[in-house]
Design an enzyme around this catalytic site. Structure first.
Site, PDB file in Angstrom:
ATOM      1  N   ASN A 160      13.401 -28.453  24.062  1.00 25.98           N
ATOM      2  CA  ASN A 160      12.547 -29.274  22.958  1.00 25.98           C
ATOM      3  C   ASN A 160      11.149 -28.942  23.248  1.00 25.98           C
ATOM      4  O   ASN A 160      10.212 -29.177  22.583  1.00 25.98           O
ATOM      5  CB  ASN A 160      12.756 -30.817  23.525  1.00 25.98           C
ATOM      6  CG  ASN A 160      12.315 -31.451  24.648  1.00 25.98           C
ATOM      7  OD1 ASN A 160      12.391 -30.658  25.625  1.00 25.98           O
ATOM      8  ND2 ASN A 160      11.692 -32.606  24.635  1.00 25.98           N
ATOM      9  N   GLU A 256      12.900 -33.408  35.906  1.00 27.74           N
ATOM     10  CA  GLU A 256      12.227 -34.249  35.021  1.00 27.74           C
ATOM     11  C   GLU A 256      13.260 -34.416  34.007  1.00 27.74           C
ATOM     12  O   GLU A 256      13.967 -33.455  33.527  1.00 27.74           O
ATOM     13  CB  GLU A 256      11.028 -33.423  34.151  1.00 27.74           C
ATOM     14  CG  GLU A 256       9.942 -33.110  34.914  1.00 27.74           C
ATOM     15  CD  GLU A 256       8.731 -32.564  33.943  1.00 27.74           C
ATOM     16  OE1 GLU A 256       7.632 -32.570  34.230  1.00 27.74           O
ATOM     17  OE2 GLU A 256       9.402 -31.923  33.081  1.00 27.74           O
ATOM     18  N   CYS A 290      11.407 -36.677  25.661  1.00 26.42           N
ATOM     19  CA  CYS A 290      11.609 -37.081  26.740  1.00 26.42           C
ATOM     20  C   CYS A 290      11.077 -38.660  26.556  1.00 26.42           C
ATOM     21  O   CYS A 290      11.663 -39.769  27.088  1.00 26.42           O
ATOM     22  CB  CYS A 290      11.706 -36.396  28.117  1.00 26.42           C
ATOM     23  SG  CYS A 290       9.839 -36.016  28.263  1.00 26.42           S
TER      24      CYS A 290
HETATM   25  P1  NAP Z   1      19.969 -29.502  29.297  1.00 23.18           P
HETATM   26  O1  NAP Z   1      21.032 -29.379  28.452  1.00 23.18           O
HETATM   27  O2  NAP Z   1      20.109 -30.478  30.480  1.00 23.18           O
HETATM   28  O3  NAP Z   1      19.395 -28.200  29.563  1.00 23.18           O
HETATM   29  C1  NAP Z   1      18.108 -27.945  30.279  1.00 23.18           C
HETATM   30  C2  NAP Z   1      18.100 -26.401  30.962  1.00 23.18           C
HETATM   31  O4  NAP Z   1      19.116 -26.589  31.935  1.00 23.18           O
HETATM   32  C3  NAP Z   1      18.394 -25.582  29.817  1.00 23.18           C
HETATM   33  O5  NAP Z   1      17.839 -24.307  30.100  1.00 23.18           O
HETATM   34  C4  NAP Z   1      20.003 -25.211  30.323  1.00 23.18           C
HETATM   35  O6  NAP Z   1      20.293 -23.850  29.988  1.00 23.18           O
HETATM   36  C5  NAP Z   1      19.924 -25.431  31.649  1.00 23.18           C
HETATM   37  N1  NAP Z   1      20.989 -25.699  32.431  1.00 23.18           N
HETATM   38  C6  NAP Z   1      22.297 -26.283  31.939  1.00 23.18           C
HETATM   39  N2  NAP Z   1      23.171 -26.214  32.890  1.00 23.18           N
HETATM   40  C7  NAP Z   1      22.662 -25.717  33.845  1.00 23.18           C
HETATM   41  C8  NAP Z   1      23.254 -25.558  35.157  1.00 23.18           C
HETATM   42  N3  NAP Z   1      24.552 -25.924  35.333  1.00 23.18           N
HETATM   43  N4  NAP Z   1      22.417 -24.761  35.970  1.00 23.18           N
HETATM   44  C9  NAP Z   1      21.284 -24.530  35.768  1.00 23.18           C
HETATM   45  N5  NAP Z   1      20.845 -24.760  34.438  1.00 23.18           N
HETATM   46  C10 NAP Z   1      21.433 -25.308  33.602  1.00 23.18           C
HETATM   47  O7  NAP Z   1      18.758 -30.448  28.412  1.00 23.18           O
HETATM   48  P2  NAP Z   1      18.249 -30.107  27.193  1.00 23.18           P
HETATM   49  O8  NAP Z   1      19.399 -30.550  25.882  1.00 23.18           O
HETATM   50  O9  NAP Z   1      17.823 -28.664  26.714  1.00 23.18           O
HETATM   51  O10 NAP Z   1      17.117 -31.217  26.941  1.00 23.18           O
HETATM   52  C11 NAP Z   1      17.132 -32.375  26.868  1.00 23.18           C
HETATM   53  C12 NAP Z   1      16.950 -33.509  27.875  1.00 23.18           C
HETATM   54  O11 NAP Z   1      15.916 -33.087  28.380  1.00 23.18           O
HETATM   55  C13 NAP Z   1      16.951 -34.761  27.426  1.00 23.18           C
HETATM   56  O12 NAP Z   1      17.756 -35.619  28.182  1.00 23.18           O
HETATM   57  C14 NAP Z   1      15.429 -35.228  27.726  1.00 23.18           C
HETATM   58  O13 NAP Z   1      15.125 -36.456  27.931  1.00 23.18           O
HETATM   59  C15 NAP Z   1      15.232 -34.157  29.058  1.00 23.18           C
HETATM   60  N6  NAP Z   1      13.829 -34.033  28.993  1.00 23.18           N
HETATM   61  C16 NAP Z   1      12.940 -34.525  30.048  1.00 23.18           C
HETATM   62  C17 NAP Z   1      11.455 -33.993  30.111  1.00 23.18           C
HETATM   63  C18 NAP Z   1      10.866 -35.144  31.250  1.00 23.18           C
HETATM   64  O14 NAP Z   1       9.854 -34.475  31.487  1.00 23.18           O
HETATM   65  N7  NAP Z   1      11.256 -35.976  31.838  1.00 23.18           N
HETATM   66  C19 NAP Z   1      11.148 -33.444  29.202  1.00 23.18           C
HETATM   67  C20 NAP Z   1      11.866 -32.594  28.262  1.00 23.18           C
HETATM   68  C21 NAP Z   1      13.223 -33.054  28.251  1.00 23.18           C
HETATM   69  P3  NAP Z   1      21.297 -23.570  28.552  1.00 23.18           P
HETATM   70  O15 NAP Z   1      20.345 -23.778  27.295  1.00 23.18           O
HETATM   71  O16 NAP Z   1      21.610 -22.101  28.645  1.00 23.18           O
HETATM   72  O17 NAP Z   1      22.685 -24.564  28.610  1.00 23.18           O
HETATM   73  O1  G3H Z   2      10.053 -34.005  26.245  1.00 22.80           O
HETATM   74  C1  G3H Z   2       9.289 -34.202  26.911  1.00 22.80           C
HETATM   75  C2  G3H Z   2       7.852 -33.960  27.013  1.00 22.80           C
HETATM   76  O2  G3H Z   2       7.448 -33.616  28.440  1.00 22.80           O
HETATM   77  C3  G3H Z   2       6.876 -35.016  26.193  1.00 22.80           C
HETATM   78  O3  G3H Z   2       5.736 -34.591  26.041  1.00 22.80           O
HETATM   79  O4  G3H Z   2       5.113 -36.937  25.337  1.00 22.80           O
HETATM   80  O5  G3H Z   2       3.590 -34.728  24.763  1.00 22.80           O
HETATM   81  O6  G3H Z   2       5.839 -35.278  23.706  1.00 22.80           O
HETATM   82  P1  G3H Z   2       5.123 -35.616  24.842  1.00 22.80           P
END
Ligand code: NAP
Ligand code: G3H
Length: 481
Positions: A160, A256, A290
C-alpha cells in the site's frame, strides 16, 4: 543472474551498483484494469545468497564513510526523487491503484522523509558518561558511547506504500551506516525499483542498497532466516509479521502490522468535524491504510446525528478509477475484495443496518457503511483493508474504551470531544501507539514516533527512532590511574 537493461516492460534488480535479472520473471498486472504493467525478476535462493554476501562486504566501507558524506548522498536522492515525482506517481497509481493525488503526495512526502533523515542523522551524537555518580566508582573511568551500524538490514515493505514504506526503512538504515537489502511487495515492486534507481543515481556506492524481487511465498522464509541479516524491518500484515517473528531467530525486529483503529465520538464532539475526519480517514485509498479508521464507537445520544452527517460526506466520495481522481478505487486484488465481501455478508447475516454501499464491480467495492454493528460480528474486530466501516453504538465513554481495548490490535485511535479532560481521560486509557484528538488516525508527520502495540507491531518508527533502532550504542571505556 545476468546484467540487464531496464526497458518499458522489464524492470531489473539493483545488485552491487548494476542492474541484473533472472531467467524466471513475474508479470505485474494493474489492479485498475488488469493490463500488464511489466515484469520483474523472480530471484532464486542462490541469487539471494549472492546478494547477501555482497551486502555484507559493501557495508564495511559504507559504515566507515563519514556521516556527512552519507547525508549528502541522501540529500541528492531526495532531490532526484522530487524531480521525478510526476513520473513515479503515475507508475505508483497504475501499480497499486492509488489515486493520483495521494500517489503524488506519497512520492513528495518520501523526498521530505529522506531529506529530514539526512539531517537527523547528522545529529545522532554519542555521549561521554562519567562513572563517579555510580556508588563505588571514581572519576578515573569514563564510557565513550557512540552509535554504530548493525550491519545488513533487510527491509520488507507492503503493497500500500511501496515508495514511502520502503524509503522509511532504507534512509534511516543508510544514514546509520548499514547496507540494505530491499524486498519490496511483489505488487508494488516496479514502483520500489524506481526508488532504488533514485538512490543509485544519487551516487550510493554499489552493494550498499540491493533489491530482491520474487514472490515471498517462494523466497520469504529463506531470506528472513539467513544468519547474515542483522536487522529485519518489516511492514505488512499481522499474520506474516508473527510468522517472521517465530522463524527469524535471534535477530532484532521492527514490525509494523495491522490495525483496527477506532474513532471514539463523545456527546460533546463537534459532529460536523468528526464526520468529515472519519469519512476521509476510513475511505481514502479505499481503506487500504494501516491507519485507516476501521470502526466508529459513538455514544447513543449523538449517534443518529453523526450518522446523518457521515452519510452526507460519504455521498461526496468519488468512486471509480484513480486516473479520474477517485479516492475509492479498485482493491489491490480479487482475494482482498472477496475478503471484504465476506465481512459485509457476515454483518448483514447477523443483523447490522446497511446504510449505504454493498455494491461491487470486479475489485471495486463502493463505500459501505453499517450501523448497529455488534461485538458478535466479524466486522467489529477484523481489519477489512477495504472501504467498509462499522458503527458500534455505546452507552458512554467507559464502554467505548472497553470495546476499543478488547481488539487484538493497538495501532492508533481517535477521540472526538470538545472537552479536554474527556480527551485526555480516554487517550490515557487506550492501549495503542498513538491517540489523535479531534483528528483522523494517521502516520505523519513522519518524524513523530509511530508504533503499534499488541498485534499491531513491535518497536518504534519515526525518523530519529528508526535511526536509533537500526544502530546500536557501542561503548569504549577508558580507565586512568
Ligand atoms: P503482507 O501480505 O503481509 O506482505 C507484506 C510484505 O511481506 C510483502 O513484501 C510480502 O511479499 C512480504 N512477505 C510475505 N510473506 C513473507 C515471508 N514469509 N517472509 C518474508 N516476507 C514476506 O501485507 P500487505 O498485504 O502487503 O499489506 C497490508 C497489511 O500491512 C495490512 O494488514 C496493513 O495494516 C499492514 N500495514 C501496516 C503498516 C503499519 O505501519 N503498521 C503500514 C502499512 C501496512 P509478497 O508481496 O511477495 O508476498
Ligand atoms: O498504511 C500505513 C501507513 O503507514 C499509513 O500512513 O496514515 O499517512 O496513510 P498514512
Amino acid at each position: 543472474m545476468f546484467n540487464c537493461i531496464q526497458n518499458e516492460n522489464h524492470y531489473c534488480n539493483l545488485f552491487n551498483g548494476n542492474w541484473i535479472s533472472t531467467e524466471k520473471t513475474i508479470t505485474i498486472f494493474s489492479p485498475i484494469d488488469d493490463k500488464i504493467i511489466g515484469t520483474v525478476p523472480a530471484m532464486s535462493k542462490e541469487d539471494i545468497d549472492k546478494v547477501i554476501a555482497n551486502s555484507k562486504t559493501s557495508q564495511i566501507l559504507w559504515g566507515e564513510t563519514p556521516i556527512s558524506e552519507r547525508a549528502e548522498i541522501l540529500h541528492k536522492a531526495a532531490s532526484i526523487l522530487e524531480g521525478k515525482a510526476e513520473e513515479i506517481s503515475k507508475i505508483l497509481m497504475n501499480e497499486i491503484g492509488k489515486d493520483i493525488n495521494s500517489s503524488l503526495s506519497e512520492v513528495k512526502r518520501t523526498a521530505e522523509f529522506i531529506r529530514f533523515t539526512a539531517d537527523a542523522g547528522k545529529h545522532m551524537d554519542g555521549e561521554a558518561i562519567g562513572a563517579d555518580n555510580f556508588p563505588g566508582f571514581k572519576k578515573n573511568k569514563m564510557s565513550f558511547a557512540q552509535r554504530v551500524p548493525l550491519g545488513v538490514v533487510l527491509a520488507i515493505s507492503p503493497f500500500n506504500y511501496p515508495i514511502n514504506l520502503s524509503a522509511s526503512k532504507i534512509a534511516p538504515a543508510l544514514i546509520a551506516g548499514n547496507s540494505v537489502i530491499l524486498k519490496p511487495p511483489t505488487q508494488g515492486s516496479i514502483s520500489a525499483l524506481h526508488l532504488a534507481r533514485v538512490f543509485q543515481e544519487a551516487g550510493l556506492p554499489g552493494g550498499v542498497l540491493n533489491t530482491v524481487t520474487g514472490k515471498a511465498s517462494e523466497i520469504g522464509d529463506y531470506i528472513v532466516t539467513k544468519e547474515e541479516i542483522n536487522f529485519i524491518n518489516f511492514t505488512g500484515s499481522t499474520e506474516i509479521g508473527k510468522h517472521i517473528a517465530k522463524i527469524a531467530g535471534m535477530v532484532p525486529l521492527m514490525l509494523e502490522l495491522g490495525g483496527k483503529d477506532a474513532a471514539i465520538v463523545l456527546k460533546d464532539a463537534d459532529l460536523e468535524d468528526a464526520a468529515k475526519e472519519i469519512i476521509s480517514g476510513a475511505f481514502s485509498y479505499s481503506g487500504q491504510r494501516c491507519t485507516a479508521i476501521k470502526r466508529v464507537l459513538v455514544t447513543e445520544d449523538v449517534a443518529d446525528e453523526l450518522v446523518i452527517k457521515m452519510l452526507e460526506k460519504i455521498k461526496c466520495l468519488k468512486v471509480g478509477s484513480p486516473e479520474d481522481g477517485c479516492e475509492v478505487t479498485p482493491l489491490i486484488n480479487s482475494e482482498s475484495a472477496d475478503f471484504v465481501e465476506d465481512l459485509i455478508k457476515n454483518a448483514l447475516d447477523k443483523g447490522a443496518t446497511l446504510l449505504c454501499g454493498n455494491k461491487r464491480e470486479k475489485n471495486l467495492i463502493y463505500p459501505t457503511l453499517f450501523d448497529n454493528v455488534t461485538t458478535e460480528m466479524r466486522l467489529a474486530w477484523e481489519e477489512p483493508f477495504g472501504p467498509v466501516l462499522p458503527i458500534i453504538r455505546v452507552k458512554d465513554m467507559e464502554e467505548a474504551i472497553e470495546i476499543a481495548n478488547k481488539s487484538q490490535y493497538g495501532l492508533q485511535s481517535s477521540v472526538f470531544t470538545q472537552n479536554i479532560n474527556h480527551a485526555f481521560y480516554v487517550a490515557n486509557k487506550l492501549e495503542v501507539g498513538a491517540v489523535q484528538i479531534n483528528n483522523k488516525s494517521e502516520r505523519g508527520p513522519d518524524h513523530f514516533p509511530f508504533s503499534g502495540v499488541k498485534a499491531s507491531g513491535m518497536g518504534t518508527q519515526g525518523i530519529r527512532y528508526s535511526i536509533e533502532a537500526m544502530s546500536r550504542l557501542k561503548s569504549i571505556v577508558l580507565t586512568v590511574d
